[in-house]
Design an enzyme around this catalytic site. Structure first.
Site, PDB file in Angstrom:
ATOM      1  N   GLY A  26       8.194   3.917   2.359  1.00 23.90           N
ATOM      2  CA  GLY A  26       8.980   5.125   2.677  1.00 23.90           C
ATOM      3  C   GLY A  26      10.077   4.934   3.597  1.00 23.90           C
ATOM      4  O   GLY A  26      10.497   3.681   3.980  1.00 23.90           O
ATOM      5  N   GLY A  27      10.699   5.989   4.036  1.00 27.15           N
ATOM      6  CA  GLY A  27      12.030   5.785   4.911  1.00 27.15           C
ATOM      7  C   GLY A  27      11.575   5.482   6.000  1.00 27.15           C
ATOM      8  O   GLY A  27      12.534   4.862   6.875  1.00 27.15           O
ATOM      9  N   MET A  28      10.216   5.445   6.632  1.00 24.06           N
ATOM     10  CA  MET A  28       9.975   4.994   8.157  1.00 24.06           C
ATOM     11  C   MET A  28       9.271   3.712   8.190  1.00 24.06           C
ATOM     12  O   MET A  28       9.005   3.122   9.255  1.00 24.06           O
ATOM     13  CB  MET A  28       9.098   6.122   8.680  1.00 24.06           C
ATOM     14  CG  MET A  28       9.845   7.675   8.575  1.00 24.06           C
ATOM     15  SD  MET A  28      11.317   7.556   9.275  1.00 24.06           S
ATOM     16  CE  MET A  28      11.104   6.881  10.882  1.00 24.06           C
ATOM     17  N   GLY A  29       9.109   3.007   6.898  1.00 21.61           N
ATOM     18  CA  GLY A  29       8.535   1.861   7.201  1.00 21.61           C
ATOM     19  C   GLY A  29       7.744   1.453   5.627  1.00 21.61           C
ATOM     20  O   GLY A  29       7.528   2.278   4.851  1.00 21.61           O
ATOM     21  N   LEU A  53       0.803  -1.373  -0.057  1.00 18.34           N
ATOM     22  CA  LEU A  53       0.221  -0.078   0.079  1.00 18.34           C
ATOM     23  C   LEU A  53       0.648   0.947  -0.151  1.00 18.34           C
ATOM     24  O   LEU A  53       0.506   2.057  -0.750  1.00 18.34           O
ATOM     25  CB  LEU A  53      -1.042   0.003   1.148  1.00 18.34           C
ATOM     26  CG  LEU A  53      -2.064  -1.089   1.174  1.00 18.34           C
ATOM     27  CD1 LEU A  53      -2.647  -1.153   2.810  1.00 18.34           C
ATOM     28  CD2 LEU A  53      -3.079  -0.540   0.399  1.00 18.34           C
ATOM     29  N   ASP A  59       0.517  15.011  14.125  1.00 19.39           N
ATOM     30  CA  ASP A  59       0.719  14.697  12.620  1.00 19.39           C
ATOM     31  C   ASP A  59      -0.389  14.740  12.031  1.00 19.39           C
ATOM     32  O   ASP A  59      -0.637  13.979  10.860  1.00 19.39           O
ATOM     33  CB  ASP A  59       1.755  13.597  12.436  1.00 19.39           C
ATOM     34  CG  ASP A  59       2.386  13.719  10.758  1.00 19.39           C
ATOM     35  OD1 ASP A  59       2.406  14.948  10.280  1.00 19.39           O
ATOM     36  OD2 ASP A  59       2.617  12.632  10.112  1.00 19.39           O
ATOM     37  N   LYS A 118       2.001  -3.278   9.059  1.00 17.38           N
ATOM     38  CA  LYS A 118       3.090  -2.288   8.663  1.00 17.38           C
ATOM     39  C   LYS A 118       4.336  -3.112   9.358  1.00 17.38           C
ATOM     40  O   LYS A 118       4.340  -3.761  10.365  1.00 17.38           O
ATOM     41  CB  LYS A 118       2.792  -1.022   9.514  1.00 17.38           C
ATOM     42  CG  LYS A 118       3.994   0.003   9.662  1.00 17.38           C
ATOM     43  CD  LYS A 118       3.574   1.139  10.497  1.00 17.38           C
ATOM     44  CE  LYS A 118       4.573   2.493  10.231  1.00 17.38           C
ATOM     45  NZ  LYS A 118       4.334   3.751  10.792  1.00 17.38           N
TER      46      LYS A 118
END
Length: 683
Positions: A29-32, A26, A142, A48
């Site tokens: 990115g750099g965080m997962g 889905l 966020d 995730k």
């Protein structure tokens, strides 16, 4: 059919995580990475995990474990619930409900902006999600359009794992995130629940206007600086939404409403109307069509109907299709793209840190300059006061010398008069000739104030007396036949002699000079005031000043209530002073005869209080300063108001209102000839 984009699994993607077989990717990115999975009879889940095996360090694992712990604390229908997790696995993973709905960012981009009623409905649903998070002790940090999904039964807030990961805050500050960040977050300060409210206000502004609430030129650092200062651009915000969105965007966190306040306001507005939680009542058809497409895709994926290529959603990349040729090695692989993303993030963080350091240095320079300016002003005021004291002492000495010289001159003239009386030259002239008329003439010459030097020569005095006798003899000869005339002449002679004797005993005194008027302490206090000074005096509410004389203080002092904009010693100068809200004048006619007029205007500071009539036609004398805790007011019908802010007047046509809390009444006045505005609320 439109729907969520689901990419096929790549060579470095696992086939399963825990008990969940993965269908496609889905997001990445750099965080997962986030995968779609089917969970037997439990429907679809979003799983995730960290970017790739072997790439995640211990710091990343601890951060992921914190995110799992935070997510498991929330059990709300307005967020994505956690179904299962294993942060200690070789591939750490967390499974949450898959919400088959588009994010607000895609809806605005594809379907346009919303009417005011729909914006308020989304505001209420998102506020419910924030209430659940905050009650669990979690600050999202966020909130943005990408993290709010919108099924037809109401908004869902996702991705709140960043909540307590302080080192992730700056990492996420890209151009798409900064525009929805609160000023305190952008300055690197502590985030609170009020920070989430600010981000929600920025998100609602996007729904109503199609853009964030800031002017953007594509420069991340400039946008960050605008966010840090709270420099909003609210052009285009519908009037129906000002009361909903504008309070959320208050620069000071304490002025923002709580999510519970927003929810209560929406429910109060809908009181008496048919209640429904379905978006079909609130949303326009284009929005409901896209939301329906996502929902249909989710149903097909959950029922495993997508295995048939004919029934598959066009946006789903089927794993059963032939695998395409791998791209050349020179083309960025997903891992290399992720590294590039991380490098770009590090560069942005370094630029942000440099900007913050530069801003701190500029702030320190401004504070140093302000201190130096204040010290210079204090020195100048001290030097001016010293010069004024020296001038006053010199003027006093000059007046004393003038008075002493006048006394000495009067004493010399008095001594000369006494010496003249002792000499009596007129008596000598009268004795030589024995004529009564001669005595009269000589006496008349002295008392008339003629020059005494004409009597310094005895001979000259004799000649003068002789001439007088000649004239007298002629006159007497003409009256010889009259005995009465002689008798009268003798009587006149005696009278003249008495007159001469009186003149000798009481000479005409020399006039004493009128003393020069002097200034008292109050006159000197008025004379020491100059344009640009500030005074610790104010209108006491009964049309009098709070002190008998002006007291000068620093304009930055908390007890500086009045600013002197003009000083005049011209009679009637009060008519030339500025008039209007906050302006007044103070005149005094001094003991020295000089009329001194001070033209004044009010110095406004938040926290000060003043009396005003707020029932019916609102009016107030803004030159009055009143105790905020007073139990009485100067006039009947008045209330005590507290100044909450002092602002530059908005441009013509610009929508603006005073910051106020939920349900809080406020009043405002245009001051400084319309250049500024003060806001006030009940004390």
């Amino acid at each position: 059919m439109a729907g969520a984009r689901i990419d096929a699994l790549g060579g470095d993607d696992p086939a399963a995580l825990g008990p969940y077989r993965l269908l496609g990717r889905l997001a990445s990115g750099g965080m997962g990475r986030i995968y779609l999975s089917r969970s037997g009879g439990r429907g679809l889940v979003a799983v995730k995990t960290l970017p790739a095996e072997g790439r995640a360090g211990e710091t990343d694992r601890r951060r992921f474990a914190r995110e799992v712990a935070l997510a498991q604390r929330v059990d709300s229908a307005f967020t994505a619930r956690v179904r299962d997790a294993d942060p200690d696995a070789r591939w750490p993973w967390m499974a949450t409900d898959y919400i088959a709905a588009p994010p607000l960012s895609e809806l605005v981009r594809s379907c346009g902006v919303l009417p005011a009623s729909a914006v308020r409905w989304i505001a209420a649903g998102t506020a419910q999600a924030l209430v659940a998070l905050h009650e669990a002790g979690i600050v999202h940090r966020d909130v943005k359009p990408q993290n709010v999904l919108l099924p037809l039964d109401g908004p869902r807030v996702i991705d709140f794992g960043i909540s307590h990961a302080g080192d992730l805050t700056l990492t996420g500050l890209t151009l798409g995130t900064i525009a929805f960040t609160s000023p305190e977050q952008a300055r690197g300060e502590e985030s609170t629940a009020a920070s989430d409210v600010y981000s929600l206000g920025a998100t609602l502004f996007l729904l109503a206007t199609g853009r964030p609430p800031y002017r953007s030129d594509g420069d991340t650092l400039r946008l960050l600086a605008r966010v840090q200062r709270g420099q909003l651009d609210l052009a285009g915000l519908p009037k129906d939404l000002v009361s909903t969105i504008r309070p959320c965007l208050a620069v000071q966190p304490r002025h923002r409403p709580t999510p519970a306040d927003l929810l209560a306001r929406f429910r109060a507005q809908q009181a008496g109307l048919p209640t429904t939680s379905s978006g079909t009542r609130w949303l326009p058809p284009r929005w409901t069509a896209l939301i329906g497409a996502y929902a249909t895709q989710g149903i097909e994926l959950a029922d495993d109907r997508s295995a048939d290529p004919a029934g598959a959603a066009p946006t789903l990349v089927q794993r059963t299709r032939p695998v395409p040729q791998p791209p050349p090695t020179l083309v960025y692989s997903p891992e290399r793209q992720a590294r590039a993303d991380r490098d770009r993030t590090r560069r942005e963080m370094a630029a942000l840190a440099e900007l913050a350091a530069r801003q701190r240095a500029e702030q320190a320079e401004r504070e140093q300059a302000e201190r130096e300016q204040a010290e210079l002003l204090a020195r100048q005021q001290a030097e001016r006061a010293e010069r004024e004291r020296a001038e006053q002492e010199r003027a006093a000495r000059q007046r004393a010398e003038q008075e002493r010289a006048a006394r000495q001159r009067a004493e010399r003239e008095r001594a000369a008069a006494i010496a003249l009386l002792a000499w009596q030259p007129w008596a000598k002239a009268g004795g030589d000739d024995g004529g009564s008329a001669s005595d009269t003439t000589a006496s008349g010459s002295v008392t008339s104030g003629s020059d005494l030097d004409t009597h310094g020569d005895d001979r000259a005095g004799a000649d003068a007396d002789t001439d007088a006798d000649t004239d007298t003899g002629s006159d007497t000869g003409s009256d010889t036949g009259s005995g009465d005339s002689e008798t009268d002449s003798g009587r006149n002679s005696d009278s003249d002699s008495d007159s001469g004797s009186d003149t000798a005993e009481e000479p005409t005194p020399t006039p004493t000079p009128t003393p020069t008027p002097t200034m008292d302490a109050t006159d000197r206090a008025f004379a020491a005031v100059h344009a640009g000074d500030c005074l610790n005096v104010y209108n006491d509410g009964y049309d009098h000043m709070s002190a008998n004389r002006p007291v000068r203080v620093s304009c930055t002092a908390s007890n500086a209530y009045m600013h002197v904009n003009r000083v005049s010693t011209r009679s009637g100068a009060s008519s030339s002073c500025d008039t209007g809200a906050g302006f007044t004048w103070w005149s005094r006619t001094g003991d020295d005869g000089v009329v001194r007029t001070l033209c004044l205007d009010r110095v406004y500071r938040a926290g000060q209080c003043f009396p005003a009539k707020v029932k019916g036609a609102t009016n107030a004398d803004l030159t009055v300063v009143w105790s905020c805790n007073a139990s009485t007011v100067p006039k009947a019908g008045q209330s005590i108001l507290r100044i909450t802010g002092f602002y530059r007047a908005p441009k013509a046509g610009q929508n603006w209102t005073c910051p106020a809390g939920p349900g809080e009444r406020f009043w405002y006045w245009q001051v400084n000839q319309g250049r500024s505005i003060i806001c006030a609320s009940a004390a």
